[in-house]
Each structure stands twice: as C-alpha cells, then as structure tokens.
Design an enzyme around this catalytic site. Structure first.
Site, PDB file in Angstrom:
ATOM      1  N   THR A 197       0.853  -1.195   0.000  1.00  0.00           N
ATOM      2  CA  THR A 197       0.000   0.000   0.000  1.00  0.00           C
ATOM      3  C   THR A 197       0.882   1.236   0.000  1.00  0.00           C
ATOM      4  OG1 THR A 197      -1.793   1.143   1.166  1.00  0.00           O
ATOM      5  CG2 THR A 197      -0.121   0.109   2.534  1.00  0.00           C
ATOM      6  N   ASN A 198       0.311   2.350  -0.452  1.00  0.00           N
ATOM      7  CA  ASN A 198       0.985   3.644  -0.338  1.00  0.00           C
ATOM      8  C   ASN A 198       0.310   4.486   0.737  1.00  0.00           C
ATOM      9  OD1 ASN A 198       3.066   3.620  -2.391  1.00  0.00           O
ATOM     10  ND2 ASN A 198       1.371   3.444  -3.861  1.00  0.00           N
TER      11      ASN A 198
ATOM     12  N   LYS B   3      -2.867   3.474   6.889  1.00  0.00           N
ATOM     13  CA  LYS B   3      -3.009   2.013   6.976  1.00  0.00           C
ATOM     14  C   LYS B   3      -1.691   1.396   7.453  1.00  0.00           C
ATOM     15  CE  LYS B   3      -6.254   1.138   3.089  1.00  0.00           C
ATOM     16  NZ  LYS B   3      -6.388   0.407   1.825  1.00  0.00           N
TER      17      LYS B   3
ATOM     18  N   ASP C 201      -7.872  -5.350  -0.569  1.00  0.00           N
ATOM     19  CA  ASP C 201      -8.741  -4.749  -1.576  1.00  0.00           C
ATOM     20  C   ASP C 201     -10.152  -4.700  -0.998  1.00  0.00           C
ATOM     21  OD1 ASP C 201      -8.696  -3.592  -4.202  1.00  0.00           O
ATOM     22  OD2 ASP C 201     -10.028  -5.195  -4.818  1.00  0.00           O
TER      23      ASP C 201
ATOM     24  N   GLY D 165     -14.892   8.031   0.708  1.00  0.00           N
ATOM     25  CA  GLY D 165     -15.672   7.134  -0.153  1.00  0.00           C
ATOM     26  C   GLY D 165     -17.169   7.207   0.112  1.00  0.00           C
ATOM     27  N   TYR D 166     -17.761   6.052   0.344  1.00  0.00           N
ATOM     28  CA  TYR D 166     -19.213   5.944   0.508  1.00  0.00           C
ATOM     29  C   TYR D 166     -19.653   6.112   1.966  1.00  0.00           C
ATOM     30  CZ  TYR D 166     -18.625   3.997  -4.175  1.00  0.00           C
ATOM     31  OH  TYR D 166     -18.297   3.818  -5.495  1.00  0.00           O
TER      32      TYR D 166
ATOM     33  N   LYS E 243     -15.007   3.898  13.947  1.00  0.00           N
ATOM     34  CA  LYS E 243     -15.143   3.159  12.687  1.00  0.00           C
ATOM     35  C   LYS E 243     -14.123   2.020  12.631  1.00  0.00           C
ATOM     36  CE  LYS E 243     -14.630   3.437   7.713  1.00  0.00           C
ATOM     37  NZ  LYS E 243     -14.123   4.191   6.568  1.00  0.00           N
TER      38      LYS E 243
ATOM     39  N   HIS F  94     -15.114  -3.296   8.013  1.00  0.00           N
ATOM     40  CA  HIS F  94     -14.707  -4.431   7.185  1.00  0.00           C
ATOM     41  C   HIS F  94     -13.182  -4.585   7.163  1.00  0.00           C
ATOM     42  CE1 HIS F  94     -15.020  -0.642   5.187  1.00  0.00           C
ATOM     43  NE2 HIS F  94     -14.405  -1.043   4.089  1.00  0.00           N
ATOM     44  N   ARG F  95     -12.494  -3.437   7.000  1.00  0.00           N
ATOM     45  CA  ARG F  95     -11.029  -3.488   6.916  1.00  0.00           C
ATOM     46  C   ARG F  95     -10.437  -3.941   8.243  1.00  0.00           C
ATOM     47  NH1 ARG F  95     -10.853   1.098   5.534  1.00  0.00           N
ATOM     48  NH2 ARG F  95     -11.230   0.810   3.339  1.00  0.00           N
TER      49      ARG F  95
HETATM   50  P1  IMP Z   1      -9.486   0.161  -1.253  1.00  0.00           P
HETATM   51  O1  IMP Z   1      -9.356  -1.157  -1.921  1.00  0.00           O
HETATM   52  O2  IMP Z   1      -9.388   0.097   0.258  1.00  0.00           O
HETATM   53  O3  IMP Z   1      -8.572   1.209  -1.839  1.00  0.00           O
HETATM   54  O4  IMP Z   1     -10.980   0.673  -1.540  1.00  0.00           O
HETATM   55  C1  IMP Z   1     -11.487   0.836  -2.851  1.00  0.00           C
HETATM   56  C2  IMP Z   1     -12.694   1.764  -2.854  1.00  0.00           C
HETATM   57  O5  IMP Z   1     -13.768   1.198  -2.086  1.00  0.00           O
HETATM   58  C3  IMP Z   1     -12.452   3.134  -2.215  1.00  0.00           C
HETATM   59  O6  IMP Z   1     -11.919   4.042  -3.150  1.00  0.00           O
HETATM   60  C4  IMP Z   1     -13.851   3.526  -1.760  1.00  0.00           C
HETATM   61  O7  IMP Z   1     -14.590   4.039  -2.843  1.00  0.00           O
HETATM   62  C5  IMP Z   1     -14.457   2.200  -1.364  1.00  0.00           C
HETATM   63  N1  IMP Z   1     -14.227   1.956   0.084  1.00  0.00           N
HETATM   64  C6  IMP Z   1     -13.428   0.994   0.619  1.00  0.00           C
HETATM   65  N2  IMP Z   1     -13.446   1.049   1.952  1.00  0.00           N
HETATM   66  C7  IMP Z   1     -14.271   2.070   2.269  1.00  0.00           C
HETATM   67  C8  IMP Z   1     -14.671   2.628   3.526  1.00  0.00           C
HETATM   68  O8  IMP Z   1     -14.266   2.223   4.623  1.00  0.00           O
HETATM   69  N3  IMP Z   1     -15.536   3.667   3.443  1.00  0.00           N
HETATM   70  C9  IMP Z   1     -16.000   4.163   2.278  1.00  0.00           C
HETATM   71  N4  IMP Z   1     -15.641   3.704   1.083  1.00  0.00           N
HETATM   72  C10 IMP Z   1     -14.776   2.645   1.075  1.00  0.00           C
END
Ligand code: IMP
Length: 194
Positions: free
Chosen positions: A9-10, A14, A70, A150-151, A172, A177-178
């Site tokens: 990751t960059n 995280k 991801d 994001g969302y 959060k 999920h993360r």
């Molecule tokens: P990434 O794989 O963590 O970079 O997430 C890819 C995309 O999923 C992000 O650019 C957001 O649009 C959406 N996303 C992932 N995790 C979240 C979150 O915790 N909150 C809101 N959007 C998320």
C-alpha cells in the site's frame, strides 16, 4: 530476529496502524519503503483476485513476504455493484461522483441493504492465505456526516443510528470491514511469530 513483511500500500495511515499492531514481531514495510513506484494493475474480477495480484507482484519482484488488501461496497439491489469498481464507479471523477451515482441508481429503491467487504491476501514462503472482513448495513437516501471517505456518508452499519461518516476514526476502525480482515491477519501472523 524480527521478520520483514511488506504491506502493498501507499497509504500511510493504513501502514502506521498495522505497524503498531505488529510492533516487536514484524517490521512492516510499505511500497515506498521498498522503492516500488509501479502502479500495480488490479485487473482481476474479485477482491481476492486483486489483493492477490498486488501481493504476488511484490513477492515476485522483491522476493519479500507481502500482504495486500482490496475493498469495496456491495449493494444488494444493484447486483452487488459497485464491488471491485468502487473506486472508479463513475469513471475517474472521484469519491463524490461515485457516491452520487450510487444514490442516483438507488432512487426509489426499497431494498437498501449493502455491505462493505475487504479481502486481504498474504503470501508467506510462497503460500497464499486469504482473510475477509464484512460489515452489513443500509444505504441512506442522502449524505450525512463529514468524516471518513468514499461511501461513508451514505452507509449506516446495522445496529447503529449513524453513518460511518458520523463516526470518529477510532469508532469506525473498531467495526469496519477493513479492521475485521486486518485483525484476522494480525492474529494469524502473531501465531506464526511465536
Ligand atoms: P481500497 O481497496 O481500500 O482502496 O478501496 C477501494 C474503494 O472502495 C475506495 O476508493 C472507496 O470508494 C471504497 N471503500 C473501501 N473502503 C471504504 C470505507 O471504509 N468507506 C467508504 N468507502 C470505502
């Protein structure tokens, strides 16, 4: 001896979070630390596939054990879209446009169920291990809250009256999920280290 492990990751936040969780057991390096400036292609058709492409890229090119994550939003009434396209659902126009497109497609829709999903791929000694985190919720009809990204402003996790964007980062990070996927990874790595 402390083992080295790359987090593909960059994202500094995280990196810091995982680094502190594994302090004393693993030295966690990110892409910048290993001098990787390649925009690793995410061309697979699943979260697991894309996470695997990233971790495999580092293992193959840098000969170091690696993990990658991801994530994305899956909306039940939209056949689990935007899914792996979450970051570019409205093209390259950014988070606000992606969120607007989801709201637009969900107009008048009664079924507002959605979930965030993260898959982490770890490759250790050439073997891949996958860890998944899911959080179920519902989609609001308009934005609420200023935090997160994001969302977050339209996602209300089940069991809560607020959106992710109304929670502070600490709150959060306890339920996301993360966090769920990362904690599974950390538990696995800690077991390996003993
Ligand atoms: P990434 O794989 O963590 O970079 O997430 C890819 C995309 O999923 C992000 O650019 C957001 O649009 C959406 N996303 C992932 N995790 C979240 C979150 O915790 N909150 C809101 N959007 C998320």
């Amino acid at each position: 001896m402390i083992r080295q492990l790359v987090f593909a990751t960059n994202n500094l936040n995280k990196t810091k979070e995982v680094r502190s969780l594994l302090a004393g057991q693993y030295e966690v390096l990110n892409l910048q630390d290993i001098g990787c400036t390649t925009d690793i292609p995410e061309t697979a058709d699943s979260f697991a596939g894309n996470a695997g492409l990233k971790s495999r890229f580092v293992v193959d090119n840098y000969q170091l054990d690696c993990f990658a994550d991801d994530s994305g939003l899956e909306v039940e009434a939209l056949n689990n879209e935007p899914g792996i396209y979450s970051a570019r659902y409205a093209g390259e126009r950014g988070d606000a446009a992606n969120l607007d497109l989801v709201l637009q497609k969900m107009e008048g829709q009664q079924n507002r169920a959605a979930r965030f999903r993260t898959v982490v791929s770890l490759i250790q000694n050439g073997e891949e291990f996958l860890f998944e985190g899911l959080i179920q919720g519902t989609l609001r009809e308009s934005r609420t809250g200023e935090n997160g990204f994001g969302y977050d402003p339209i996602f209300q996790p089940d069991g809560y009256e607020v959106t992710f964007a109304e929670m502070d980062m600490e709150q959060k990070n306890k339920i996301s999920h993360r966090a769920i996927a990362m904690h599974k990874l950390i538990a696995f790595l800690k077991e390996q280290a003993v």
